[in-house]
Design a protein around this motif. Structure first.
Motif, mmCIF file in Angstrom:
data_model
loop_
_atom_site.group_PDB
_atom_site.id
_atom_site.type_symbol
_atom_site.label_atom_id
_atom_site.label_comp_id
_atom_site.label_asym_id
_atom_site.label_seq_id
_atom_site.Cartn_x
_atom_site.Cartn_y
_atom_site.Cartn_z
ATOM 1 N N GLU A 92 4.637 11.841 -5.159
ATOM 2 C CA GLU A 92 5.021 11.441 -6.153
ATOM 3 C C GLU A 92 5.869 10.067 -6.377
ATOM 4 N N MET A 93 5.699 9.031 -7.440
ATOM 5 C CA MET A 93 6.450 7.896 -7.515
ATOM 6 C C MET A 93 7.359 8.461 -8.403
ATOM 7 N N THR A 102 1.039 -1.184 -0.011
ATOM 8 C CA THR A 102 -0.135 -0.062 -0.018
ATOM 9 C C THR A 102 1.046 1.316 -0.072
ATOM 10 N N ILE A 103 0.628 2.240 -0.704
ATOM 11 C CA ILE A 103 1.297 3.479 -0.985
ATOM 12 C C ILE A 103 0.512 4.516 -0.111
ATOM 13 N N PRO A 104 1.212 4.987 0.776
ATOM 14 C CA PRO A 104 0.425 5.691 1.846
ATOM 15 C C PRO A 104 0.078 7.147 1.377
ATOM 16 N N SER A 105 -0.813 7.700 1.979
ATOM 17 C CA SER A 105 -1.415 8.991 1.501
ATOM 18 C C SER A 105 -0.281 10.028 1.683
ATOM 19 N N GLU A 109 -4.071 -0.750 -8.043
ATOM 20 C CA GLU A 109 -5.604 -0.130 -7.596
ATOM 21 C C GLU A 109 -5.346 1.365 -7.063
ATOM 22 N N ILE A 110 -5.919 2.222 -7.888
ATOM 23 C CA ILE A 110 -6.154 3.442 -7.855
ATOM 24 C C ILE A 110 -7.587 4.063 -7.584
ATOM 25 N N SER A 111 -7.794 4.629 -6.377
ATOM 26 C CA SER A 111 -9.393 4.959 -6.002
ATOM 27 C C SER A 111 -9.916 6.245 -6.734
ATOM 28 N N ASN A 138 -6.392 5.392 0.385
ATOM 29 C CA ASN A 138 -7.577 6.282 -0.091
ATOM 30 C C ASN A 138 -8.038 7.429 1.049
ATOM 31 N N PRO A 139 -7.803 8.543 0.673
ATOM 32 C CA PRO A 139 -7.487 9.213 -0.722
ATOM 33 C C PRO A 139 -5.992 9.242 -0.932
ATOM 34 N N SER A 140 -5.715 9.133 -1.979
ATOM 35 C CA SER A 140 -4.283 9.192 -2.183
ATOM 36 C C SER A 140 -3.716 10.745 -2.835
#
Length: 85
Positions: free
Chosen positions: A8-9, A1-4, A49-51, A27-29
């Protein structure tokens, strides 16, 4: 999981992560951009997965280079704005 807290990646962020199988943006990102080759050469990556609540605006065309068979679950509005950068 990428934290909020991530915004930028960057270039090659997860490149060559052979054990990476899925990526979920919290979520939200706050991520606004997935940079060039960010997830390149991740042969086991299957789902991203992108919300709907995502702030993502840009996915570089080579962000997933050499990572085959990915299912990108993203809001339609983002797909409409994707372009080669």
């Amino acid at each position: 999981t990428i934290p909020s807290s991530v915004t930028e990646m960057y270039w090659h962020s997860f490149s060559l992560c052979i054990s990476l199988t899925n990526v979920i943006f919290e979520n939200p990102s706050s991520v606004t951009k997935i940079g060039n080759l960010a997830f390149s050469y991740c042969p086991n990556l299957k789902i991203i997965e992108i919300s709907e609540m995502s702030n993502l605006q840009t996915i570089n065309i080579e962000s997933f280079d050499m990572a085959s068979k990915i299912i990108l679950m993203t809001p339609a509005k983002l797909l409409l704005s994707m372009k080669k950068i």
